[in-house]
Design a protein around this motif. Structure first.
Motif, PDB file in Angstrom:
ATOM      1  N   PHE A  58     -56.161 -52.311 -24.400  1.00  0.00           N
ATOM      2  CA  PHE A  58     -55.182 -51.349 -23.892  1.00  0.00           C
ATOM      3  C   PHE A  58     -54.560 -50.608 -25.062  1.00  0.00           C
ATOM      4  CE2 PHE A  58     -55.318 -54.842 -20.891  1.00  0.00           C
ATOM      5  CZ  PHE A  58     -55.456 -54.180 -19.682  1.00  0.00           C
ATOM      6  N   ARG A  59     -54.072 -49.425 -24.754  1.00  0.00           N
ATOM      7  CA  ARG A  59     -53.243 -48.664 -25.694  1.00  0.00           C
ATOM      8  C   ARG A  59     -51.886 -48.463 -25.052  1.00  0.00           C
ATOM      9  NH1 ARG A  59     -56.274 -45.629 -29.639  1.00  0.00           N
ATOM     10  NH2 ARG A  59     -58.399 -45.353 -28.932  1.00  0.00           N
ATOM     11  N   LEU A  60     -50.848 -48.711 -25.833  1.00  0.00           N
ATOM     12  CA  LEU A  60     -49.525 -48.332 -25.387  1.00  0.00           C
ATOM     13  C   LEU A  60     -49.353 -46.865 -25.763  1.00  0.00           C
ATOM     14  CD1 LEU A  60     -46.310 -50.073 -25.062  1.00  0.00           C
ATOM     15  CD2 LEU A  60     -46.230 -48.035 -26.472  1.00  0.00           C
ATOM     16  N   VAL A  61     -49.241 -46.022 -24.742  1.00  0.00           N
ATOM     17  CA  VAL A  61     -49.022 -44.586 -24.939  1.00  0.00           C
ATOM     18  C   VAL A  61     -47.513 -44.394 -24.948  1.00  0.00           C
ATOM     19  CG1 VAL A  61     -49.443 -42.276 -24.052  1.00  0.00           C
ATOM     20  CG2 VAL A  61     -51.190 -44.072 -23.769  1.00  0.00           C
ATOM     21  N   PRO A  62     -46.934 -44.157 -26.121  1.00  0.00           N
ATOM     22  CA  PRO A  62     -45.475 -44.191 -26.210  1.00  0.00           C
ATOM     23  C   PRO A  62     -44.785 -42.972 -25.618  1.00  0.00           C
ATOM     24  CG  PRO A  62     -46.425 -43.750 -28.348  1.00  0.00           C
ATOM     25  CD  PRO A  62     -47.566 -43.982 -27.411  1.00  0.00           C
ATOM     26  N   GLU A  63     -43.661 -43.255 -24.990  1.00  0.00           N
ATOM     27  CA  GLU A  63     -42.732 -42.221 -24.547  1.00  0.00           C
ATOM     28  C   GLU A  63     -41.564 -42.127 -25.519  1.00  0.00           C
ATOM     29  OE1 GLU A  63     -41.893 -43.795 -20.694  1.00  0.00           O
ATOM     30  OE2 GLU A  63     -43.898 -43.302 -19.949  1.00  0.00           O
ATOM     31  N   ARG A  64     -41.304 -43.241 -26.221  1.00  0.00           N
ATOM     32  CA  ARG A  64     -40.250 -43.315 -27.240  1.00  0.00           C
ATOM     33  C   ARG A  64     -40.785 -44.127 -28.411  1.00  0.00           C
ATOM     34  NH1 ARG A  64     -34.606 -43.586 -25.380  1.00  0.00           N
ATOM     35  NH2 ARG A  64     -34.369 -45.287 -26.854  1.00  0.00           N
ATOM     36  N   ILE A  65     -40.488 -43.684 -29.625  1.00  0.00           N
ATOM     37  CA  ILE A  65     -40.825 -44.442 -30.830  1.00  0.00           C
ATOM     38  C   ILE A  65     -39.601 -44.419 -31.738  1.00  0.00           C
ATOM     39  CG2 ILE A  65     -42.372 -44.713 -32.799  1.00  0.00           C
ATOM     40  CD1 ILE A  65     -44.433 -42.997 -31.352  1.00  0.00           C
ATOM     41  N   GLU A  66     -39.136 -45.599 -32.104  1.00  0.00           N
ATOM     42  CA  GLU A  66     -37.981 -45.704 -32.998  1.00  0.00           C
ATOM     43  C   GLU A  66     -38.411 -46.289 -34.331  1.00  0.00           C
ATOM     44  OE1 GLU A  66     -34.053 -48.390 -33.715  1.00  0.00           O
ATOM     45  OE2 GLU A  66     -34.611 -48.043 -31.615  1.00  0.00           O
ATOM     46  N   PHE A  67     -37.965 -45.653 -35.410  1.00  0.00           N
ATOM     47  CA  PHE A  67     -38.194 -46.122 -36.776  1.00  0.00           C
ATOM     48  C   PHE A  67     -36.867 -46.629 -37.324  1.00  0.00           C
ATOM     49  CE2 PHE A  67     -41.571 -43.239 -35.820  1.00  0.00           C
ATOM     50  CZ  PHE A  67     -42.672 -43.735 -36.493  1.00  0.00           C
ATOM     51  N   TRP A  68     -36.838 -47.909 -37.683  1.00  0.00           N
ATOM     52  CA  TRP A  68     -35.619 -48.573 -38.132  1.00  0.00           C
ATOM     53  C   TRP A  68     -35.793 -48.991 -39.580  1.00  0.00           C
ATOM     54  CZ3 TRP A  68     -34.814 -53.395 -40.167  1.00  0.00           C
ATOM     55  CH2 TRP A  68     -33.520 -53.936 -40.120  1.00  0.00           C
ATOM     56  N   GLU A  69     -34.790 -48.647 -40.410  1.00  0.00           N
ATOM     57  CA  GLU A  69     -34.786 -49.060 -41.805  1.00  0.00           C
ATOM     58  C   GLU A  69     -33.492 -49.803 -42.101  1.00  0.00           C
ATOM     59  OE1 GLU A  69     -36.493 -46.022 -44.720  1.00  0.00           O
ATOM     60  OE2 GLU A  69     -35.829 -44.775 -43.027  1.00  0.00           O
ATOM     61  N   ASP A  70     -33.636 -50.968 -42.714  1.00  0.00           N
ATOM     62  CA  ASP A  70     -32.485 -51.770 -43.086  1.00  0.00           C
ATOM     63  C   ASP A  70     -31.670 -51.048 -44.158  1.00  0.00           C
ATOM     64  OD1 ASP A  70     -30.835 -54.050 -43.221  1.00  0.00           O
ATOM     65  OD2 ASP A  70     -32.005 -54.839 -44.903  1.00  0.00           O
ATOM     66  N   ARG A  71     -30.371 -51.111 -44.037  1.00  0.00           N
ATOM     67  CA  ARG A  71     -29.470 -50.548 -45.039  1.00  0.00           C
ATOM     68  C   ARG A  71     -28.379 -51.574 -45.356  1.00  0.00           C
ATOM     69  NH1 ARG A  71     -32.934 -46.987 -45.447  1.00  0.00           N
ATOM     70  NH2 ARG A  71     -32.511 -44.754 -45.490  1.00  0.00           N
ATOM     71  N   GLU A  72     -27.778 -51.440 -46.514  1.00  0.00           N
ATOM     72  CA  GLU A  72     -26.719 -52.341 -46.941  1.00  0.00           C
ATOM     73  C   GLU A  72     -25.569 -52.317 -45.936  1.00  0.00           C
ATOM     74  OE1 GLU A  72     -24.589 -53.396 -51.193  1.00  0.00           O
ATOM     75  OE2 GLU A  72     -25.346 -51.366 -50.846  1.00  0.00           O
ATOM     76  N   PHE A  73     -24.951 -53.480 -45.767  1.00  0.00           N
ATOM     77  CA  PHE A  73     -23.798 -53.662 -44.879  1.00  0.00           C
ATOM     78  C   PHE A  73     -24.143 -53.389 -43.408  1.00  0.00           C
ATOM     79  CE2 PHE A  73     -22.048 -52.072 -48.984  1.00  0.00           C
ATOM     80  CZ  PHE A  73     -21.567 -53.303 -49.448  1.00  0.00           C
ATOM     81  N   ARG A  74     -25.421 -53.524 -43.074  1.00  0.00           N
ATOM     82  CA  ARG A  74     -25.907 -53.327 -41.702  1.00  0.00           C
ATOM     83  C   ARG A  74     -25.692 -51.897 -41.210  1.00  0.00           C
ATOM     84  NH1 ARG A  74     -27.772 -57.917 -40.219  1.00  0.00           N
ATOM     85  NH2 ARG A  74     -27.988 -57.460 -38.027  1.00  0.00           N
ATOM     86  N   LEU A  75     -25.626 -50.959 -42.146  1.00  0.00           N
ATOM     87  CA  LEU A  75     -25.490 -49.539 -41.799  1.00  0.00           C
ATOM     88  C   LEU A  75     -26.890 -48.930 -41.750  1.00  0.00           C
ATOM     89  CD1 LEU A  75     -22.440 -48.711 -44.114  1.00  0.00           C
ATOM     90  CD2 LEU A  75     -22.442 -49.402 -41.695  1.00  0.00           C
TER      91      LEU A  75
END
Length: 193
Positions: free
Chosen positions: A155-172
């Motif tokens: 199967f392929r998940l055909v995305p409707e939403r894609i989120e890119f998350w990057e860790d930052r200091e102090f959880r910002l």
């Protein structure tokens, strides 16, 4: 910066392949039953690109049955070494027969034998039973090619939403969300951490 989530994914994935010590292609895949009970497991991403994120499985497994009943799904790929993750939500579509055949043929012979021997996700009375089924499948195919079982595909998940998350200091953290538009293309925005 890019406005193409798949180009950004390719950059991050290439970086992960260089830095992640194990399985940079591992992703958590969440499916659910028809009544909405969630289930999540790690699978290996074997296809990726503008068509979506692909994996392969036994269609008779729990995940295969859940997908048959409810194609909505989500995935998360977390690269601890990079302190980054990608999340996607969308619908699952069957891969082509050619894609399933090609990937199955690329697997080791033992993995192909295992696909015939395993009743994936179903109760197993003893490990010896499974090992006996592996011996039977090995004898059945002998030196011949091991074809793809009819109950094994992808199967392929055909995305409707894609989120890119990057860790930052102090959880910002830095979070970019791409949302597929009805007539093609993507809109992009930021999310609070």
């Amino acid at each position: 910066m890019t406005d193409d989530p798949f180009a950004l994914f390719e950059e991050w994935f290439a970086e992960a392949q260089r830095s992640e010590p194990n399985d940079p292609d591992a992703m958590a895949l969440a499916t659910s039953t028809p009544d909405g009970r969630p289930s999540v497991r790690i699978v290996l991403m074997r296809l990726h690109g503008p068509e979506g994120f692909g994996f392969f499985t036994n269609l008779q497994s729990r995940k295969g049955q859940e997908i048959a009943a409810n194609q909505a799904a989500a995935l998360c790929i977390h690269w601890k070494s990079l302190r980054k993750q990608v999340r996607a939500e969308g619908v699952l579509q069957s891969v082509s027969t050619a894609d399933a055949d090609a990937y199955f043929a690329s697997r080791s012979r033992d993995s192909r034998i295992g696909a015939w021997a395993s009743d994936q996700s179903r109760p197993l009375d003893a490990r010896e039973t499974f090992l006996g089924r592996i011996e039977e499948a090995t004898a059945r195919f002998g030196d011949d090619d091991v074809p793809r079982p009819p109950h094994w595909s992808g199967f392929r998940l055909v995305p409707e939403r894609i989120e890119f998350w990057e860790d930052r200091e102090f959880r910002l953290h830095h979070r970019r969300l791409f949302t597929r538009q009805p007539h093609g293309g993507w809109s992009e925005g930021l999310l609070y951490p």
